[in-house]
Scaffold this motif. Structure first.
Motif, PDB file in Angstrom:
ATOM      1  N   TRP A 163       0.741  -1.221  -0.062  1.00 18.65           N
ATOM      2  CA  TRP A 163       0.132  -0.037  -0.075  1.00 18.65           C
ATOM      3  C   TRP A 163       0.850   1.408  -0.139  1.00 18.65           C
ATOM      4  N   ASP A 164       2.156   1.036   0.555  1.00 15.65           N
ATOM      5  CA  ASP A 164       2.929   2.484   0.544  1.00 15.65           C
ATOM      6  C   ASP A 164       3.323   2.790  -0.957  1.00 15.65           C
ATOM      7  N   ARG A 165       3.560   1.598  -1.883  1.00 13.42           N
ATOM      8  CA  ARG A 165       4.152   2.055  -2.949  1.00 13.42           C
ATOM      9  C   ARG A 165       2.784   2.391  -3.961  1.00 13.42           C
ATOM     10  N   LEU A 166       1.576   1.815  -3.524  1.00 13.56           N
ATOM     11  CA  LEU A 166       0.474   2.305  -4.212  1.00 13.56           C
ATOM     12  C   LEU A 166      -0.056   3.738  -4.036  1.00 13.56           C
ATOM     13  N   LEU A 167       0.339   4.120  -2.734  1.00 10.68           N
ATOM     14  CA  LEU A 167       0.084   5.523  -2.464  1.00 10.68           C
ATOM     15  C   LEU A 167       1.072   6.552  -3.156  1.00 10.68           C
ATOM     16  N   PHE A 168       2.265   6.094  -3.358  1.00  6.19           N
ATOM     17  CA  PHE A 168       2.995   6.910  -4.098  1.00  6.19           C
ATOM     18  C   PHE A 168       2.776   6.830  -5.608  1.00  6.19           C
ATOM     19  N   SER A 169       2.326   5.853  -6.012  1.00  6.89           N
ATOM     20  CA  SER A 169       1.828   5.908  -7.428  1.00  6.89           C
ATOM     21  C   SER A 169       1.011   6.891  -7.495  1.00  6.89           C
ATOM     22  N   ALA A 170      -0.118   6.680  -6.783  1.00  6.05           N
ATOM     23  CA  ALA A 170      -1.343   7.569  -6.685  1.00  6.05           C
ATOM     24  C   ALA A 170      -1.151   9.160  -6.570  1.00  6.05           C
ATOM     25  N   LYS A 171      -0.002   9.637  -5.791  1.00  8.08           N
ATOM     26  CA  LYS A 171       0.304  10.859  -5.715  1.00  8.08           C
ATOM     27  C   LYS A 171       1.124  11.294  -7.023  1.00  8.08           C
ATOM     28  N   GLU A 172       1.561  10.413  -7.586  1.00  7.67           N
ATOM     29  CA  GLU A 172       2.255  10.724  -8.914  1.00  7.67           C
ATOM     30  C   GLU A 172       1.341  10.987 -10.061  1.00  7.67           C
ATOM     31  N   SER A 173       0.220  10.001 -10.057  1.00  4.93           N
ATOM     32  CA  SER A 173      -0.973  10.302 -10.962  1.00  4.93           C
ATOM     33  C   SER A 173      -1.619  11.529 -10.760  1.00  4.93           C
ATOM     34  N   VAL A 174      -1.784  12.002  -9.397  1.00  6.49           N
ATOM     35  CA  VAL A 174      -2.649  13.276  -9.205  1.00  6.49           C
ATOM     36  C   VAL A 174      -1.568  14.344  -9.500  1.00  6.49           C
ATOM     37  N   TYR A 175      -0.358  14.242  -9.498  1.00  4.85           N
ATOM     38  CA  TYR A 175       0.406  15.519  -9.669  1.00  4.85           C
ATOM     39  C   TYR A 175       0.418  15.573 -11.390  1.00  4.85           C
ATOM     40  N   LYS A 176       0.331  14.436 -12.137  1.00  2.00           N
ATOM     41  CA  LYS A 176       0.312  14.535 -13.587  1.00  2.00           C
ATOM     42  C   LYS A 176      -0.899  15.085 -13.989  1.00  2.00           C
ATOM     43  N   ALA A 177      -2.041  14.758 -13.454  1.00  2.00           N
ATOM     44  CA  ALA A 177      -3.333  15.377 -13.824  1.00  2.00           C
ATOM     45  C   ALA A 177      -3.421  16.870 -13.429  1.00  2.00           C
ATOM     46  N   TRP A 178      -2.796  17.268 -12.387  1.00  2.00           N
ATOM     47  CA  TRP A 178      -2.892  18.690 -11.741  1.00  2.00           C
ATOM     48  C   TRP A 178      -2.193  19.459 -12.693  1.00  2.00           C
ATOM     49  N   PHE A 179      -0.712  19.257 -12.835  1.00  2.00           N
ATOM     50  CA  PHE A 179       0.126  20.235 -13.529  1.00  2.00           C
ATOM     51  C   PHE A 179      -0.237  20.912 -14.791  1.00  2.00           C
ATOM     52  N   PRO A 180      -1.153  19.895 -15.663  1.00  2.32           N
ATOM     53  CA  PRO A 180      -1.429  20.897 -17.015  1.00  2.32           C
ATOM     54  C   PRO A 180      -2.413  21.670 -16.746  1.00  2.32           C
ATOM     55  N   LEU A 181      -3.154  21.441 -15.818  1.00  2.00           N
ATOM     56  CA  LEU A 181      -4.565  22.524 -15.547  1.00  2.00           C
ATOM     57  C   LEU A 181      -4.006  23.570 -14.977  1.00  2.00           C
ATOM     58  N   THR A 182      -2.865  23.571 -14.244  1.00  2.00           N
ATOM     59  CA  THR A 182      -2.318  24.674 -12.970  1.00  2.00           C
ATOM     60  C   THR A 182      -1.032  25.465 -13.629  1.00  2.00           C
ATOM     61  N   GLY A 183      -0.160  24.416 -14.141  1.00  2.00           N
ATOM     62  CA  GLY A 183       1.167  25.166 -14.358  1.00  2.00           C
ATOM     63  C   GLY A 183       2.109  25.295 -13.084  1.00  2.00           C
ATOM     64  N   LYS A 184       1.583  24.656 -11.876  1.00  2.00           N
ATOM     65  CA  LYS A 184       1.999  24.839 -10.677  1.00  2.00           C
ATOM     66  C   LYS A 184       2.621  23.519 -10.006  1.00  2.00           C
ATOM     67  N   TRP A 185       3.597  23.625  -9.201  1.00  2.00           N
ATOM     68  CA  TRP A 185       4.048  22.286  -8.408  1.00  2.00           C
ATOM     69  C   TRP A 185       2.874  21.794  -7.202  1.00  2.00           C
ATOM     70  N   LEU A 186       2.715  20.664  -7.091  1.00  2.00           N
ATOM     71  CA  LEU A 186       1.922  20.208  -6.066  1.00  2.00           C
ATOM     72  C   LEU A 186       2.810  19.161  -5.280  1.00  2.00           C
ATOM     73  N   ASP A 187       2.839  19.524  -3.815  1.00  2.00           N
ATOM     74  CA  ASP A 187       3.797  18.915  -2.952  1.00  2.00           C
ATOM     75  C   ASP A 187       2.832  17.621  -2.711  1.00  2.00           C
ATOM     76  N   PHE A 188       3.846  16.526  -2.465  1.00  2.00           N
ATOM     77  CA  PHE A 188       3.175  15.434  -1.865  1.00  2.00           C
ATOM     78  C   PHE A 188       2.215  15.490  -0.840  1.00  2.00           C
TER      79      PHE A 188
END
Length: 226
Positions: A143-168
């Protein structure tokens, strides 16, 4: 694998090991990006771009270079949104017409524990507590690796919409197993900073899916138009 995590309008192409994408040629502009990179980096760079170009063709878009832009985000042809991921022995690209989704993110990781000390750096206390409970119920999922992967997917969806960094620590992600399933489920990310505006409406929650297959954990996030 990734295809199972995404809605029908999304086109996905995957590469496992040394398949037909492994020897893919790069455009000159792409070659320049990895001219000084080690062989492993060059191979991964080429494989995911080969996957992306196959996805373009499936959408009726002429294949073209995919160059990294700000913070490494891939630059897609006009009218498309997408995401790419790679890890040892695996690469994938997912593309969709911008009229069908506002944004998406995918990520794949080896299905093994995170290195020592990484989880405290990426998980909020509430997330860590939930992971402990999930591990008690489903100990065969990392589950720890799954959470890390989910955070990566969230960031990849976030950045094109905002152009901003999103911290873990700026998204609180709840992951859960499907009823009666051990190796697939959903995820819900509550943004702890102001979310992006989509169609004039602020989005504060991202939702997605996850699966564990073939020694990998994969996650996806899709942001629909409001």
């Amino acid at each position: 694998m990734i295809e199972e995590l995404l809605p029908d309008p999304v086109v996905t192409v995957e590469a496992y090991g040394n398949d037909e994408h492994a020897g893919a040629a790069l455009y000159p502009e792409e070659e320049a990006v990895v001219a000084k990179a080690v062989d492993k980096r060059r191979r991964e760079f080429a494989v995911v771009r080969s996957c992306a170009r196959c996805a373009m063709e499936k959408l009726g878009v002429p294949p073209q270079p995919v160059l990294p832009g700000e913070r490494g985000a891939p630059g897609w042809p006009a009218g498309l949104v997408g995401s790419m991921t790679h890890c040892d022995g695996y690469g994938a690209a997912a593309l969709v017409r911008a009229t069908d989704l506002a944004s998406l993110g995918i990520d794949a990781e080896p299905h093994k524990n995170l290195p020592e000390g990484v989880l405290p750096a990426v998980a909020l206390p509430a997330e860590a507590d939930r992971l402990h409970r999930l591990a008690a119920d489903h100990p065969d999922v990392h589950w720890d690796r799954l959470l890390f992967s989910a955070k990566e997917s969230v960031y990849k969806a976030w950045f094109p919409l905002t152009g901003k960094w999103l911290d873990f620590t700026e998204a609180d992600i709840d992951v859960f197993a499907d009823p009666g399933e051990r190796h697939s489920g959903g995820l819900r990310a509550r943004l702890l900073v102001p979310g992006p505006l989509v169609g004039g409406r602020r989005i504060d929650v991202f939702e997605g899916r996850w699966t564990v297959q073939r020694g990998l954990v994969a996650t996806s996030v899709t942001v629909p138009h409001t």
